[in-house]
Design a protein around this motif. Sequence first.
Motif, PDB file in Angstrom:
ATOM      1  N   LEU A   1       0.542  -1.651   0.147  1.00 23.65           N
ATOM      2  CA  LEU A   1       0.187  -0.075  -0.510  1.00 23.65           C
ATOM      3  C   LEU A   1       0.522   1.482   0.361  1.00 23.65           C
ATOM      4  N   MET A   2       1.897   0.910   0.611  1.00 22.70           N
ATOM      5  CA  MET A   2       2.477   2.313   0.840  1.00 22.70           C
ATOM      6  C   MET A   2       3.232   2.672  -0.687  1.00 22.70           C
ATOM      7  N   MET A   3       4.122   1.796  -1.021  1.00 23.72           N
ATOM      8  CA  MET A   3       4.575   1.678  -2.701  1.00 23.72           C
ATOM      9  C   MET A   3       3.657   2.416  -3.306  1.00 23.72           C
ATOM     10  N   LEU A   4       2.042   1.830  -3.706  1.00 22.91           N
ATOM     11  CA  LEU A   4       1.068   2.453  -4.787  1.00 22.91           C
ATOM     12  C   LEU A   4       1.500   3.726  -4.174  1.00 22.91           C
ATOM     13  N   PHE A   5       0.557   4.015  -2.905  1.00 27.91           N
ATOM     14  CA  PHE A   5       0.805   5.237  -2.152  1.00 27.91           C
ATOM     15  C   PHE A   5       1.391   6.327  -3.113  1.00 27.91           C
ATOM     16  N   ILE A   6       3.033   6.100  -2.969  1.00 25.93           N
ATOM     17  CA  ILE A   6       3.767   6.930  -3.418  1.00 25.93           C
ATOM     18  C   ILE A   6       3.757   7.039  -5.279  1.00 25.93           C
ATOM     19  N   TRP A   7       3.850   6.009  -5.704  1.00 24.24           N
ATOM     20  CA  TRP A   7       3.853   5.717  -7.258  1.00 24.24           C
ATOM     21  C   TRP A   7       2.397   6.822  -7.102  1.00 24.24           C
ATOM     22  N   SER A   8       1.567   6.704  -7.166  1.00 24.40           N
ATOM     23  CA  SER A   8      -0.217   7.151  -7.855  1.00 24.40           C
ATOM     24  C   SER A   8       0.091   8.412  -7.480  1.00 24.40           C
ATOM     25  N   GLY A   9       1.144   8.870  -5.895  1.00 25.27           N
ATOM     26  CA  GLY A   9       1.212  10.416  -5.859  1.00 25.27           C
ATOM     27  C   GLY A   9       2.409  11.431  -6.749  1.00 25.27           C
ATOM     28  N   THR A  10       3.291  10.829  -7.157  1.00 23.98           N
ATOM     29  CA  THR A  10       4.510  11.010  -8.278  1.00 23.98           C
ATOM     30  C   THR A  10       4.342  11.445  -9.631  1.00 23.98           C
ATOM     31  N   THR A  11       3.586  10.077  -9.700  1.00 23.61           N
ATOM     32  CA  THR A  11       2.952  10.273 -11.360  1.00 23.61           C
ATOM     33  C   THR A  11       2.371  10.985 -11.868  1.00 23.61           C
TER      34      THR A  11
ATOM     35  N   PHE B   1      -0.790  18.765  -3.657  1.00 23.26           N
ATOM     36  CA  PHE B   1      -0.574  19.349  -2.513  1.00 23.26           C
ATOM     37  C   PHE B   1      -0.328  18.746  -1.324  1.00 23.26           C
ATOM     38  N   LEU B   2      -1.590  18.109  -0.882  1.00 23.94           N
ATOM     39  CA  LEU B   2      -1.561  17.594   0.833  1.00 23.94           C
ATOM     40  C   LEU B   2      -0.122  16.570   0.490  1.00 23.94           C
ATOM     41  N   PHE B   3      -0.437  15.579  -0.530  1.00 23.84           N
ATOM     42  CA  PHE B   3       0.603  14.569  -0.685  1.00 23.84           C
ATOM     43  C   PHE B   3       2.540  15.364  -0.397  1.00 23.84           C
ATOM     44  N   GLY B   4       2.334  16.299  -0.939  1.00 29.80           N
ATOM     45  CA  GLY B   4       3.839  16.603  -0.379  1.00 29.80           C
ATOM     46  C   GLY B   4       4.056  17.281   0.693  1.00 29.80           C
ATOM     47  N   CYS B   5       2.475  17.806   1.528  1.00 33.07           N
ATOM     48  CA  CYS B   5       3.265  18.272   2.446  1.00 33.07           C
ATOM     49  C   CYS B   5       3.335  16.439   3.707  1.00 33.07           C
ATOM     50  N   PHE B   6       2.583  15.970   2.625  1.00 37.01           N
ATOM     51  CA  PHE B   6       2.738  14.610   3.732  1.00 37.01           C
ATOM     52  C   PHE B   6       4.428  13.829   3.584  1.00 37.01           C
ATOM     53  N   LEU B   7       5.086  14.341   1.925  1.00 31.32           N
ATOM     54  CA  LEU B   7       6.305  13.893   2.105  1.00 31.32           C
ATOM     55  C   LEU B   7       7.235  14.770   2.456  1.00 31.32           C
ATOM     56  N   LEU B   8       7.396  15.854   3.109  1.00 32.22           N
ATOM     57  CA  LEU B   8       7.648  17.057   3.712  1.00 32.22           C
ATOM     58  C   LEU B   8       8.061  16.510   5.507  1.00 32.22           C
TER      59      LEU B   8
ATOM     60  N   ASP C   1       7.567   4.724  12.361  1.00 34.13           N
ATOM     61  CA  ASP C   1       7.770   4.174  10.836  1.00 34.13           C
ATOM     62  C   ASP C   1       7.793   4.531   9.996  1.00 34.13           C
ATOM     63  N   LEU C   2       6.051   3.870   9.422  1.00 33.98           N
ATOM     64  CA  LEU C   2       6.283   3.088   8.098  1.00 33.98           C
ATOM     65  C   LEU C   2       6.280   4.861   7.248  1.00 33.98           C
ATOM     66  N   ILE C   3       5.947   5.687   7.508  1.00 35.42           N
ATOM     67  CA  ILE C   3       5.583   6.772   7.224  1.00 35.42           C
ATOM     68  C   ILE C   3       7.064   7.529   6.584  1.00 35.42           C
ATOM     69  N   LYS C   4       7.296   7.418   7.795  1.00 31.47           N
ATOM     70  CA  LYS C   4       9.647   7.422   7.369  1.00 31.47           C
ATOM     71  C   LYS C   4       9.865   7.409   6.582  1.00 31.47           C
ATOM     72  N   THR C   5       9.386   6.003   6.510  1.00 35.00           N
ATOM     73  CA  THR C   5      10.080   5.127   4.631  1.00 35.00           C
ATOM     74  C   THR C   5       9.504   5.916   3.650  1.00 35.00           C
ATOM     75  N   SER C   6       8.527   6.885   3.170  1.00 40.09           N
ATOM     76  CA  SER C   6       8.199   7.355   2.193  1.00 40.09           C
ATOM     77  C   SER C   6       9.405   7.843   1.896  1.00 40.09           C
ATOM     78  N   SER C   7      10.314   8.755   2.266  1.00 42.43           N
ATOM     79  CA  SER C   7      11.333   9.274   2.199  1.00 42.43           C
ATOM     80  C   SER C   7      12.055   8.626   1.130  1.00 42.43           C
ATOM     81  N   VAL C   8      12.358   7.280   1.531  1.00 38.82           N
ATOM     82  CA  VAL C   8      13.665   6.367   0.384  1.00 38.82           C
ATOM     83  C   VAL C   8      12.282   5.667  -0.836  1.00 38.82           C
TER      84      VAL C   8
END
Length: 388
Positions: free
Chosen positions: A38-48, A376-383, A182-189
């Motif tokens: 789920l985390m992988m799909l979330f990051i992929w959809s936001g960046t794409t 925008f919320l996705f960017g704030c989440f990543l920050l 800890d799961l959220i921390k992985t989103s930066s990688v």
Amino acid sequence: MNLKLLGSALIVAGTALGAGMLAIPMVLAQFGLLWGTLMMLFIWSGTTYAALLLLEASIKAGGGLGMNTIARKTLGKGGQVVTNGLLYALLVCLLMAYIIGAGDLVKKMMSSLGAELTMMQCQIAFALIAGIVVAAGTAAVDKLNRVLFAIMVVMLGLTLVSLVPTISVENLLEASSDSKIDLIKTSSVLFTSFGFVVVIPSLVTYNEDATHKQLRNMIIGGSCIPLVSYLFWLYAAMGNLSAEQMTSFANVSELIATLGAEHNMIKLVLSVFTGLALLTSFLGVAMALFDQNADAFKQNRAVTYVLTFILPLMGALWAADQFLAVLGYAGIILVFLAIFVPMAMTIKVRRLQSVQEDAVEYYQAGGGQLALGMSFLFGCFLLAAELI
């Protein structure tokens, strides 16, 4: 089949598929199959989606432009300065990291052949030789990248063929941590692992005859390749090692060594994959910086070549043992450049288009205002994830 579009999709994929891919199981395995996926799909959809916003801004600004000109046409002089600052900082940081990593691999390879070179000599040789390919133009990068990517696919296929038969369902379902922080921390990688947005202006220029739909499909298709590759590698590694083993490794080399102890050819195959992943990422990022310099300074290829590689090479020689630290800095910059800047550009061009009575019908990323708000919320989440 349009080979230029196919090659461009592979450049998107190759830029994303860095050596960091090998560390993904170490990052996500502790959270189990479901949350890791789920985390992988979330990051992929936001960046794409952010990449599609940049595509829209590039097309509406006139197409065939570098990020420098797109920013000036959409965000004005101030926006151009900010965008250029972020882009240069990001691309230089990434190239520094890739030169550092590639120099280490070249040194080991030459040592195995009986030639002892210093780290400085290996880094300089790699940067200058690989840089010549980039200076030859996007077409040269495209053709070489197709060959390298085909070899990478074979290497990944061999790895999966070795690991899939021994996958344990129990290992896949095991989760040693349920900490969502800890799961959220992985989103930066993970976010850095999908950092292909910088090559989009160059590819729009390269595919000037393509339709807007073809360009959209090129980006989506190119981004899907690393997504699938990451997930397959995650499942194969998780299925062969327990979550506790994964989290105990200090670096990727230990992970490869452990898998190689049970599967003889894994160590060699993944070492080759690592080298090719670094090279394809370097080519994509260097191409973006070369085209940015060509757009900004309007010099010949020889001068642009020097401008492109002198600073990253000097930085790599100065920070020779700071590979991960440099990538960490790049991740923070990438959030602004890959999420907030394309969103600001798109908002501006849509406003301009709305007041033009005879506006031409251009490509527009779907989702309307809701999708922009979510981006925008996705960017704030990543920050937040980068700063935790």
